[in-house]
Design a protein around this motif. Sequence first.
Motif, PDB file in Angstrom:
ATOM      1  N   PHE A  67      -5.889 -28.016  70.740  1.00  0.00           N
ATOM      2  CA  PHE A  67      -4.824 -27.950  69.743  1.00  0.00           C
ATOM      3  C   PHE A  67      -4.630 -29.446  68.969  1.00  0.00           C
ATOM      4  N   ALA A  68      -4.792 -30.592  69.802  1.00  0.00           N
ATOM      5  CA  ALA A  68      -4.576 -31.915  69.195  1.00  0.00           C
ATOM      6  C   ALA A  68      -5.636 -32.322  68.483  1.00  0.00           C
ATOM      7  N   GLU A  69      -6.929 -31.370  68.387  1.00  0.00           N
ATOM      8  CA  GLU A  69      -8.248 -31.875  67.398  1.00  0.00           C
ATOM      9  C   GLU A  69      -8.018 -31.111  66.174  1.00  0.00           C
ATOM     10  N   MET A 106       2.604 -24.484  69.719  1.00  0.00           N
ATOM     11  CA  MET A 106       3.726 -23.414  70.680  1.00  0.00           C
ATOM     12  C   MET A 106       4.461 -22.980  69.775  1.00  0.00           C
ATOM     13  N   LEU A 107       5.101 -23.671  68.887  1.00  0.00           N
ATOM     14  CA  LEU A 107       6.345 -23.056  67.923  1.00  0.00           C
ATOM     15  C   LEU A 107       5.614 -22.037  67.028  1.00  0.00           C
ATOM     16  N   GLN A 108       4.308 -22.286  66.469  1.00  0.00           N
ATOM     17  CA  GLN A 108       3.454 -21.298  65.979  1.00  0.00           C
ATOM     18  C   GLN A 108       3.297 -19.985  66.709  1.00  0.00           C
ATOM     19  N   LEU A 109       2.872 -20.149  67.894  1.00  0.00           N
ATOM     20  CA  LEU A 109       2.662 -18.838  68.702  1.00  0.00           C
ATOM     21  C   LEU A 109       3.893 -18.256  69.158  1.00  0.00           C
ATOM     22  N   LEU A 110       5.251 -18.972  69.035  1.00  0.00           N
ATOM     23  CA  LEU A 110       6.302 -18.075  69.098  1.00  0.00           C
ATOM     24  C   LEU A 110       6.883 -17.237  67.836  1.00  0.00           C
ATOM     25  N   VAL A 111       6.581 -18.223  66.745  1.00  0.00           N
ATOM     26  CA  VAL A 111       6.822 -17.406  65.765  1.00  0.00           C
ATOM     27  C   VAL A 111       5.961 -16.069  65.335  1.00  0.00           C
ATOM     28  N   ARG A 166      -5.287 -24.852  74.210  1.00  0.00           N
ATOM     29  CA  ARG A 166      -6.241 -24.363  73.205  1.00  0.00           C
ATOM     30  C   ARG A 166      -6.140 -22.668  73.287  1.00  0.00           C
ATOM     31  N   LEU A 167      -6.428 -22.050  72.172  1.00  0.00           N
ATOM     32  CA  LEU A 167      -6.199 -20.615  72.073  1.00  0.00           C
ATOM     33  C   LEU A 167      -6.671 -19.749  73.151  1.00  0.00           C
ATOM     34  N   ASP A 168      -8.032 -20.134  73.618  1.00  0.00           N
ATOM     35  CA  ASP A 168      -8.453 -19.265  74.739  1.00  0.00           C
ATOM     36  C   ASP A 168      -7.729 -19.563  75.957  1.00  0.00           C
TER      37      ASP A 168
END
Length: 362
Positions: free
Chosen positions: A125-127, A212-217, A350-352
């Motif tokens: 995610f940092a990339e 992480m915030l996007q995942l929660l949303v 990361r997503l996976d």
Amino acid sequence: MVSDLAVLAARFAEALRGHGVAVGADRSACFAQALVAVDPQRAEEVYWCALATLVSTPDEIAVLDHVFDVVFGGGFDPADFRGDHPEGTLTAGAVTAGDGQAGEEREVRLSTVGSAAERLSSRDFAELTPDELALLREAMRRLRIATPVRRSRRKRTAAGGRRVDMRETLRQARRTGGEPAVLRRWVPREKPRRLVVLCDISGSMEAHARAMLQLLVCANLGAKAEVFTFATRLTRLTRVLARDPAEAMRRAGEEAPDWSGGTRIGAALREFLDTFGARGMARGAVVVIVSDGWETGDPAPLAAQMARLSRLAFRVVWVNPRTAQPGYRPLAGGMAAVWPYCDAVVAAHRLDALDDLLAAVG
């Protein structure tokens, strides 16, 4: 007829895969099920089934249109039904196919693009840029955060219950002249445990915090999490994040003025416990803390607050993207202090890798 549709679905999906569209077994199965349900009689009905099940980004629509035109000999123009689609990126990958006239061939240039989510799923995610992170929203919407269940104070009628529901038994007895012909029984209801998320938004965690915030949303519809951010102060974002992902992320930045500041994990955790946690929010809950553990203050108060939290919460999950590094050891003062009080430590960088987080929460 069903077998013919299955063959059509398999061959069409294979053709799309050959030209850069990431059509897996799940999409192929959905396409086949759609064909069986619709029982298409015209080419456009097949096209709409393919559009609904086989593509995931606007760029892939261009590929679908070209392959469909090739397979069906140019007898169907999707633009006649939905308007012109945006042009995709054309590459040198070309195929030849009959155009319905004997002895003639034509060359069709196809767009070779893969699924955005699959391309980005193995990148940290940092990339990712903000635009690339936004491309992962649809994939994150498919995720569901499910917490363990607990007994509720409410009850429900069940034939196999151990206890007799006297109120329901007497109510039913009114139909039999006051004689309780059938004993009604009950069992306790179950409901998901509360999910509480504390997210570090300091400079070293900014990119992962946004993910992480996007995942929660995107995935929080069932969990109904309580969300807090912290750096130099604690900010409650529960109501802000119950919105559209793009709007929620913008509002989150406005509500948390210390975004990308320093980190005072122990002070933030103490404020949470004193103001919300000990009053009931953390009792029996699954608490997720997203932080790399870089504590700017003395780690001893942080350890004391983690001990308090572990006595209140049902489960404590710590998300630290640095744990994905080979040979990682919790040597930093903050992580060394909190490690004994965590039920699980995951990277979720990361997503996976989000499956590990969902499993730890559940």
